[in-house]
Design an enzyme around this catalytic site. Structure first.
Site, PDB file in Angstrom:
ATOM      1  N   ARG A  68     -64.517 -58.545 -56.141  1.00 27.30           N
ATOM      2  CA  ARG A  68     -65.867 -59.024 -55.881  1.00 27.30           C
ATOM      3  C   ARG A  68     -66.868 -57.869 -55.975  1.00 27.30           C
ATOM      4  O   ARG A  68     -67.972 -58.007 -56.474  1.00 27.30           O
ATOM      5  CB  ARG A  68     -65.879 -59.569 -54.446  1.00 27.30           C
ATOM      6  CG  ARG A  68     -66.735 -60.773 -54.230  1.00 27.30           C
ATOM      7  CD  ARG A  68     -66.627 -61.182 -52.778  1.00 27.30           C
ATOM      8  NE  ARG A  68     -65.659 -62.221 -52.547  1.00 27.30           N
ATOM      9  CZ  ARG A  68     -65.857 -63.524 -52.818  1.00 27.30           C
ATOM     10  NH1 ARG A  68     -66.977 -63.919 -53.355  1.00 27.30           N
ATOM     11  NH2 ARG A  68     -64.942 -64.405 -52.550  1.00 27.30           N
ATOM     12  N   ARG A  94     -71.533 -67.711 -56.030  1.00 28.19           N
ATOM     13  CA  ARG A  94     -70.713 -66.563 -55.650  1.00 28.19           C
ATOM     14  C   ARG A  94     -71.264 -65.974 -54.357  1.00 28.19           C
ATOM     15  O   ARG A  94     -72.485 -65.974 -54.145  1.00 28.19           O
ATOM     16  CB  ARG A  94     -70.749 -65.445 -56.718  1.00 28.19           C
ATOM     17  CG  ARG A  94     -70.434 -65.877 -58.109  1.00 28.19           C
ATOM     18  CD  ARG A  94     -69.040 -66.393 -58.289  1.00 28.19           C
ATOM     19  NE  ARG A  94     -68.002 -65.465 -57.883  1.00 28.19           N
ATOM     20  CZ  ARG A  94     -66.728 -65.822 -57.671  1.00 28.19           C
ATOM     21  NH1 ARG A  94     -66.366 -67.074 -57.818  1.00 28.19           N
ATOM     22  NH2 ARG A  94     -65.837 -64.918 -57.322  1.00 28.19           N
ATOM     23  N   HIS A 112     -80.884 -73.495 -49.933  1.00 29.76           N
ATOM     24  CA  HIS A 112     -79.707 -74.234 -49.466  1.00 29.76           C
ATOM     25  C   HIS A 112     -80.118 -75.684 -49.208  1.00 29.76           C
ATOM     26  O   HIS A 112     -81.143 -75.925 -48.566  1.00 29.76           O
ATOM     27  CB  HIS A 112     -79.194 -73.574 -48.175  1.00 29.76           C
ATOM     28  CG  HIS A 112     -77.984 -74.243 -47.630  1.00 29.76           C
ATOM     29  ND1 HIS A 112     -76.738 -74.093 -48.199  1.00 29.76           N
ATOM     30  CD2 HIS A 112     -77.821 -75.097 -46.581  1.00 29.76           C
ATOM     31  CE1 HIS A 112     -75.865 -74.821 -47.527  1.00 29.76           C
ATOM     32  NE2 HIS A 112     -76.493 -75.430 -46.538  1.00 29.76           N
ATOM     33  N   ASP A 144     -78.332 -62.584 -45.880  1.00 31.67           N
ATOM     34  CA  ASP A 144     -77.717 -61.478 -45.137  1.00 31.67           C
ATOM     35  C   ASP A 144     -76.213 -61.536 -45.386  1.00 31.67           C
ATOM     36  O   ASP A 144     -75.765 -62.250 -46.294  1.00 31.67           O
ATOM     37  CB  ASP A 144     -78.118 -61.523 -43.652  1.00 31.67           C
ATOM     38  CG  ASP A 144     -77.550 -62.742 -42.940  1.00 31.67           C
ATOM     39  OD1 ASP A 144     -76.738 -63.481 -43.549  1.00 31.67           O
ATOM     40  OD2 ASP A 144     -77.907 -62.955 -41.770  1.00 31.67           O
ATOM     41  N   VAL A 147     -72.745 -66.386 -44.464  1.00 34.32           N
ATOM     42  CA  VAL A 147     -72.923 -67.478 -45.433  1.00 34.32           C
ATOM     43  C   VAL A 147     -74.031 -68.400 -44.913  1.00 34.32           C
ATOM     44  O   VAL A 147     -73.861 -69.067 -43.896  1.00 34.32           O
ATOM     45  CB  VAL A 147     -71.603 -68.267 -45.627  1.00 34.32           C
ATOM     46  CG1 VAL A 147     -71.831 -69.473 -46.538  1.00 34.32           C
ATOM     47  CG2 VAL A 147     -70.534 -67.363 -46.203  1.00 34.32           C
ATOM     48  N   ASP A 148     -75.161 -68.388 -45.581  1.00 36.91           N
ATOM     49  CA  ASP A 148     -76.314 -69.244 -45.239  1.00 36.91           C
ATOM     50  C   ASP A 148     -76.847 -68.957 -43.831  1.00 36.91           C
ATOM     51  O   ASP A 148     -77.276 -69.880 -43.121  1.00 36.91           O
ATOM     52  CB  ASP A 148     -75.938 -70.743 -45.377  1.00 36.91           C
ATOM     53  CG  ASP A 148     -75.464 -71.080 -46.779  1.00 36.91           C
ATOM     54  OD1 ASP A 148     -76.016 -70.527 -47.741  1.00 36.91           O
ATOM     55  OD2 ASP A 148     -74.517 -71.884 -46.911  1.00 36.91           O
ATOM     56  N   GLU A 177     -86.767 -79.163 -52.835  1.00 40.56           N
ATOM     57  CA  GLU A 177     -86.422 -77.780 -53.208  1.00 40.56           C
ATOM     58  C   GLU A 177     -87.420 -77.261 -54.229  1.00 40.56           C
ATOM     59  O   GLU A 177     -87.862 -76.114 -54.173  1.00 40.56           O
ATOM     60  CB  GLU A 177     -85.008 -77.722 -53.796  1.00 40.56           C
ATOM     61  CG  GLU A 177     -83.919 -78.065 -52.810  1.00 40.56           C
ATOM     62  CD  GLU A 177     -82.525 -77.902 -53.406  1.00 40.56           C
ATOM     63  OE1 GLU A 177     -82.317 -77.004 -54.231  1.00 40.56           O
ATOM     64  OE2 GLU A 177     -81.634 -78.684 -53.027  1.00 40.56           O
TER      65      GLU A 177
HETATM   66  C1  GRF Z   1     -79.402 -76.846 -55.318  1.00 42.03           C
HETATM   67  O1  GRF Z   1     -79.171 -77.992 -54.572  1.00 42.03           O
HETATM   68  C2  GRF Z   1     -79.441 -75.639 -54.418  1.00 42.03           C
HETATM   69  O2  GRF Z   1     -79.960 -75.922 -53.160  1.00 42.03           O
HETATM   70  C3  GRF Z   1     -77.988 -75.268 -54.293  1.00 42.03           C
HETATM   71  O3  GRF Z   1     -77.465 -75.496 -55.575  1.00 42.03           O
HETATM   72  C4  GRF Z   1     -78.235 -76.493 -56.240  1.00 42.03           C
HETATM   73  C5  GRF Z   1     -78.686 -75.915 -57.536  1.00 42.03           C
HETATM   74  O4  GRF Z   1     -79.314 -76.861 -58.338  1.00 42.03           O
HETATM   75  N1  GRF Z   1     -77.857 -73.915 -53.799  1.00 42.03           N
HETATM   76  P1  GRF Z   1     -79.988 -76.411 -59.694  1.00 42.03           P
HETATM   77  O5  GRF Z   1     -78.938 -75.682 -60.515  1.00 42.03           O
HETATM   78  O6  GRF Z   1     -81.174 -75.563 -59.373  1.00 42.03           O
HETATM   79  O7  GRF Z   1     -80.385 -77.711 -60.352  1.00 42.03           O
END
Ligand code: GRF
Length: 220
Positions: A68, A94, A112, A144, A147-148, A177
């Protein structure tokens, strides 16, 4: 003259968030430019979206790296070579190592598809349905070492509806989003975002769009 913030966008999948950021840079509502789109997946739809917009791309396939750490060093090298100032994870599947975070301190953000701290990890729309949550949503946060878990910049709330499947809920969340990710980046571009422990301070503050949401709704 002010110079726009140079973004490095990391995506593994279809890239609709990438597309929104491309569109907002092009229409001038986002004071940023995309210096590089980087993927670990040679088949990522995000690559085509970037090429269509004449944005430099690079594929660094994690399968070709023994650790990694080695993979992250290659990613960091590519981002630094492109002069990236803010790393934007947009569906990048990743986990980022400490090496990466040290190269870009407080300069890596993620989106997220849940209202953190509820439902970190994967398959989070299904998790929200299984739990019976009345609301879910999306969160843009600094990355950070967890994870999330990093400090939260902006969130949007989405109601969970009686007929929802993971797919319909995901689609409703994705629409939000596309509203909040460019907004978070713009706030950073305007240097209005400051981290104070777990709190992210927006200066000057920007009040919430709505006071409250209730689901199921109150009846008159
Ligand atoms: C989104 O739902 C984002 O929140 C998550 O992965 C998805 C990516 O979607 N981390 P895209 O590739 O931007 O359409």
């Amino acid at each position: 003259m002010s110079r726009s913030l140079r973004l490095g966008i990391l995506a593994s999948g279809g890239g609709t968030n990438l597309q929104t950021i491309i569109d907002r840079c092009q229409d001038g509502s986002l004071d940023a430019s995309i210096a590089l789109v980087l993927t670990n997946n040679p088949d990522a739809g995000a690559l085509n979206r970037a090429r269509e917009a004449d944005i430099p791309t690079i594929c660094i396939n994690h399968r070709e790296y023994a650790t990694r750490e080695d993979f992250d060093q290659a990613v960091v090298g590519a981002l630094q070579a492109a002069g990236v100032e803010l790393v934007v994870l947009a569906g990048f599947m990743r986990i980022i190592t400490q090496t990466f975070l040290e190269a870009f301190p407080q300069r890596v953000i993620n989106i997220h598809p849940a209202l953190l701290p509820a439902f970190p990890g994967l398959h989070v729309q299904q998790q929200a349905l299984d739990y019976g949550a009345r609301f879910s949503g999306c969160t843009v946060h600094f990355v950070d070492s967890g994870v999330d878990t990093g400090p939260i910049i902006i969130q949007a709330v989405v109601p969970v509806l009686p007929d929802d499947t993971a797919d319909t809920l995901a689609a409703r969340i994705l629409e939000q989003e596309h509203r909040i990710y460019p907004r978070a980046i713009q706030l950073i571009a305007e240097k209005r975002v400051h981290i104070d422990g777990r709190q992210v301070l927006i200066d000057p503050p920007s009040p919430p769009t709505e006071e409250s949401l209730i689901n199921p709704g109150l009846e008159a």
